[in-house]
Design a protein around this motif. Structure first.
Motif: not given
Length: 91
Positions: A45-72
């Protein structure tokens, strides 16, 4: 969930019937008796939830798009809020 009403001696007793609790009782008993299976499923369960968390971090930190983070954040906030309101009292 529903309310089960029983008439006993002219008194009405109400008890909360939780279908989810009844349906998962055998799984709970199995995992309580087999701690290794419980730990393995928790790890999966933890490994399955780790993948979307990494994606959200990538979108937020590297692209600067905070929309996904605020929605989460809003989703987890509302989920906690609803969980607080649907807390069942002890029997």
């Amino acid at each position: 969930s529903g309310v089960l009403e029983e008439a006993t001696n002219g008194c009405r007793n109400t008890a909360i019937v939780d279908a989810g609790f009844l349906l998962t009782a055998p799984l709970h008993a199995f995992l309580s008796n087999n701690r290794n299976w419980n730990d393995a499923l928790a790890c999966i369960n933890s490994l399955i939830l780790f993948v979307p968390a990494v994606y959200a971090a990538k979108i937020t930190l590297w692209r600067g798009d905070y929309t996904l983070s605020f929605r989460l954040i809003a989703m987890y906030l509302f989920r906690s809020f609803c969980g607080w309101f649907t807390y069942l009292p002890p029997d």
